[in-house]
Design a protein around this motif. Structure first.
Motif, PDB file in Angstrom:
ATOM      1  N   LEU A  16      -1.039   3.681  -4.395  1.00 40.54           N
ATOM      2  CA  LEU A  16      -0.608   5.301  -4.389  1.00 40.54           C
ATOM      3  C   LEU A  16      -0.779   5.693  -2.941  1.00 40.54           C
ATOM      4  O   LEU A  16      -1.396   5.382  -2.142  1.00 40.54           O
ATOM      5  CB  LEU A  16      -1.853   6.094  -5.207  1.00 40.54           C
ATOM      6  N   ARG A  17       0.060   6.582  -2.647  1.00 37.38           N
ATOM      7  CA  ARG A  17       0.079   7.277  -1.224  1.00 37.38           C
ATOM      8  C   ARG A  17      -1.070   8.151  -1.330  1.00 37.38           C
ATOM      9  O   ARG A  17      -1.615   8.568  -2.354  1.00 37.38           O
ATOM     10  CB  ARG A  17       1.659   8.134  -0.938  1.00 37.38           C
ATOM     11  N   ARG A  18      -1.375   8.515  -0.219  1.00 36.57           N
ATOM     12  CA  ARG A  18      -2.437   9.506  -0.116  1.00 36.57           C
ATOM     13  C   ARG A  18      -1.935  10.896  -0.441  1.00 36.57           C
ATOM     14  O   ARG A  18      -0.813  11.603  -0.249  1.00 36.57           O
ATOM     15  CB  ARG A  18      -2.772   9.628   1.432  1.00 36.57           C
ATOM     16  N   GLY A  19      -2.805  11.388  -1.338  1.00 39.12           N
ATOM     17  CA  GLY A  19      -2.569  12.699  -2.027  1.00 39.12           C
ATOM     18  C   GLY A  19      -1.673  12.411  -3.294  1.00 39.12           C
ATOM     19  O   GLY A  19      -1.159  13.254  -4.239  1.00 39.12           O
ATOM     20  N   GLY A  20      -1.378  11.163  -3.747  1.00 36.04           N
ATOM     21  CA  GLY A  20      -0.651  10.592  -4.960  1.00 36.04           C
ATOM     22  C   GLY A  20      -1.637  10.909  -6.108  1.00 36.04           C
ATOM     23  O   GLY A  20      -2.946  11.125  -6.029  1.00 36.04           O
ATOM     24  N   VAL A  21      -1.076  10.955  -7.349  1.00 39.44           N
ATOM     25  CA  VAL A  21      -1.948  11.204  -8.304  1.00 39.44           C
ATOM     26  C   VAL A  21      -1.870  10.085  -9.490  1.00 39.44           C
ATOM     27  O   VAL A  21      -0.877   9.407  -9.752  1.00 39.44           O
ATOM     28  CB  VAL A  21      -1.088  12.419  -8.976  1.00 39.44           C
ATOM     29  N   LEU A  22      -3.125   9.745 -10.012  1.00 33.75           N
ATOM     30  CA  LEU A  22      -3.166   8.579 -11.110  1.00 33.75           C
ATOM     31  C   LEU A  22      -3.533   9.327 -12.459  1.00 33.75           C
ATOM     32  O   LEU A  22      -4.480  10.402 -12.252  1.00 33.75           O
ATOM     33  CB  LEU A  22      -4.713   8.024 -10.868  1.00 33.75           C
ATOM     34  N   GLY A  64      -6.296  -0.297   0.326  1.00 26.33           N
ATOM     35  CA  GLY A  64      -6.655  -1.660   0.995  1.00 26.33           C
ATOM     36  C   GLY A  64      -5.418  -2.270   1.087  1.00 26.33           C
ATOM     37  O   GLY A  64      -4.383  -1.761   1.691  1.00 26.33           O
ATOM     38  N   SER A  65      -5.228  -3.471   1.048  1.00 25.73           N
ATOM     39  CA  SER A  65      -4.026  -4.086   1.367  1.00 25.73           C
ATOM     40  C   SER A  65      -3.765  -5.348   0.469  1.00 25.73           C
ATOM     41  O   SER A  65      -4.531  -5.947  -0.066  1.00 25.73           O
ATOM     42  CB  SER A  65      -3.992  -4.687   2.735  1.00 25.73           C
ATOM     43  N   ALA A  66      -2.276  -5.565   0.004  1.00 26.08           N
ATOM     44  CA  ALA A  66      -1.890  -6.770  -0.703  1.00 26.08           C
ATOM     45  C   ALA A  66      -0.474  -7.193  -0.481  1.00 26.08           C
ATOM     46  O   ALA A  66       0.149  -6.133   0.155  1.00 26.08           O
ATOM     47  CB  ALA A  66      -2.164  -6.517  -2.089  1.00 26.08           C
ATOM     48  N   ALA A  67       0.078  -8.163  -0.910  1.00 24.20           N
ATOM     49  CA  ALA A  67       1.483  -8.759  -0.536  1.00 24.20           C
ATOM     50  C   ALA A  67       2.338  -8.362  -1.585  1.00 24.20           C
ATOM     51  O   ALA A  67       1.588  -8.174  -2.905  1.00 24.20           O
ATOM     52  CB  ALA A  67       1.579 -10.156  -0.095  1.00 24.20           C
ATOM     53  N   MET A  68       3.360  -8.382  -1.760  1.00 23.85           N
ATOM     54  CA  MET A  68       4.491  -8.053  -2.698  1.00 23.85           C
ATOM     55  C   MET A  68       4.759  -9.492  -3.296  1.00 23.85           C
ATOM     56  O   MET A  68       5.341 -10.396  -2.853  1.00 23.85           O
ATOM     57  CB  MET A  68       5.832  -7.361  -2.158  1.00 23.85           C
ATOM     58  N   ASN A  69       4.514  -9.846  -4.605  1.00 22.67           N
ATOM     59  CA  ASN A  69       4.990 -10.989  -5.091  1.00 22.67           C
ATOM     60  C   ASN A  69       5.071 -11.060  -6.451  1.00 22.67           C
ATOM     61  O   ASN A  69       4.694 -12.038  -7.181  1.00 22.67           O
ATOM     62  CB  ASN A  69       3.685 -12.419  -5.003  1.00 22.67           C
ATOM     63  N   GLY A  70       5.812  -9.901  -7.285  1.00 26.12           N
ATOM     64  CA  GLY A  70       5.838 -10.017  -8.540  1.00 26.12           C
ATOM     65  C   GLY A  70       7.136 -10.878  -9.313  1.00 26.12           C
ATOM     66  O   GLY A  70       7.818 -11.292  -8.365  1.00 26.12           O
ATOM     67  N   HIS A  71       7.153 -10.704 -10.433  1.00 32.29           N
ATOM     68  CA  HIS A  71       8.193 -11.451 -11.047  1.00 32.29           C
ATOM     69  C   HIS A  71       9.060 -10.287 -12.017  1.00 32.29           C
ATOM     70  O   HIS A  71       8.681  -9.776 -12.853  1.00 32.29           O
ATOM     71  CB  HIS A  71       7.694 -12.367 -12.298  1.00 32.29           C
ATOM     72  N   ASP A 119       0.667  -1.225  -0.138  1.00 37.64           N
ATOM     73  CA  ASP A 119      -0.025   0.115   0.040  1.00 37.64           C
ATOM     74  C   ASP A 119       0.886   1.412   0.033  1.00 37.64           C
ATOM     75  O   ASP A 119       1.895   1.364   0.840  1.00 37.64           O
ATOM     76  CB  ASP A 119      -0.948  -0.004   1.115  1.00 37.64           C
ATOM     77  N   GLY A 120       0.161   2.390  -0.837  1.00 32.60           N
ATOM     78  CA  GLY A 120       1.032   3.694  -0.694  1.00 32.60           C
ATOM     79  C   GLY A 120       2.587   3.619  -1.063  1.00 32.60           C
ATOM     80  O   GLY A 120       3.207   4.720  -0.643  1.00 32.60           O
ATOM     81  N   LEU A 121       2.933   3.046  -2.187  1.00 32.33           N
ATOM     82  CA  LEU A 121       4.182   2.732  -2.482  1.00 32.33           C
ATOM     83  C   LEU A 121       4.509   3.851  -3.572  1.00 32.33           C
ATOM     84  O   LEU A 121       5.658   4.447  -3.372  1.00 32.33           O
ATOM     85  CB  LEU A 121       4.809   1.566  -3.144  1.00 32.33           C
ATOM     86  N   PHE A 122       4.016   4.333  -4.036  1.00 32.21           N
ATOM     87  CA  PHE A 122       3.973   5.205  -5.407  1.00 32.21           C
ATOM     88  C   PHE A 122       3.475   6.670  -5.108  1.00 32.21           C
ATOM     89  O   PHE A 122       2.353   6.900  -4.450  1.00 32.21           O
ATOM     90  CB  PHE A 122       3.463   4.723  -6.787  1.00 32.21           C
ATOM     91  N   ASP A 123       3.933   7.630  -5.799  1.00 36.27           N
ATOM     92  CA  ASP A 123       3.833   8.943  -5.740  1.00 36.27           C
ATOM     93  C   ASP A 123       2.929   9.064  -6.761  1.00 36.27           C
ATOM     94  O   ASP A 123       1.949  10.144  -6.705  1.00 36.27           O
ATOM     95  CB  ASP A 123       4.939  10.005  -5.849  1.00 36.27           C
TER      96      ASP A 123
END
Length: 218
Positions: A135-141, A205-212, A106-110
């Motif tokens: 996105l972090r709070r205040g982050g932009v899509l 929300g929430s999720a785990a890190m599991n990418g390739h 959660d909240g990793l990206f600006d």
């Protein structure tokens, strides 16, 4: 679903030639004009959603500067492998992932950039929810295309696998973003450009890190 598998095959089969075919010099010039509207700031951590062969990567890195971080992903392995060949800084990454279940905390990206990808999502609401979460709070899509909604629909209509892949009408897009916890600050839909910018205001929300992650040029 078979239709989803066919769509992935569509992109897999075209990955090697995608950038050359779709981004000739005149389109590149228009893309360079579009980049400032994304609002990227030096040092930001940015997620490039549906990166394809990594078309945006050098533009993003240039604006971020040496201390920024870029993570790019695509659902199609062949596209992600093409993107992994792009030059990267030590903290950058390229991986194969699904926007409907992002492998990030959660909240990793600006800033989350979704360029030329949104109409292809099987479940737009789930995709928006996940982009909001990381996105972090205040982050932009940012959701962007080098075509208007109408132009994009006509373009996709000529390709069987993606003929139903369209952007939502403006009221539907605003409603989708709003109920997910975004504040829409800009929505442009005119010939040669589609741009939606929205700020995260709600809770993730929430999720785990599991990418390739894929290895490529450093």
């Amino acid at each position: 679903m078979e239709s989803d598998r066919a769509k992935v095959r569509f992109f897999e089969e075209r990955a090697a030639d995608w950038e050359e075919a779709c981004y000739p010099r005149d389109v590149r010039a228009r893309l360079e004009e579009l980049i400032p509207s994304f609002g990227i700031r030096p040092g930001e951590t940015v997620l490039d959603v549906g990166t394809g062969p990594g078309v945006l990567m050098p533009y993003i890195q240039k604006v971020q500067g040496p201390v920024g971080r870029l993570v790019a992903f695509d659902l199609a392995w062949a596209m992600a492998k093409e993107a992994a060949r792009k030059p990267r800084r030590p903290r950058d990454g390229v991986l194969r992932a699904d926007v409907h279940a992002l492998p990030f905390p959660d909240g990793l990206f600006d800033r989350v950039l979704c360029f030329a990808a949104f109409p292809h999502f099987a479940d737009p609401a789930a995709a928006v929810k996940e982009m909001h979460r990381v996105l972090r709070r205040g982050g932009v899509l940012v959701i962007a295309h080098l075509l208007s909604r109408e132009e994009l629909a006509r373009h996709h209509a000529s390709h069987g696998e993606v003929r139903r892949d369209v952007l939502p009408p403006e009221p539907a897009m605003r409603a989708l973003l709003g109920r997910t916890g975004f504040l829409v600050v800009e929505l442009v839909d005119r010939p040669g450009r589609y741009l939606a910018r929205a700020v995260k205001t709600g809770r993730p929300g929430s999720a785990a890190m599991n990418g390739h992650f894929l290895r490529g040029h450093g």
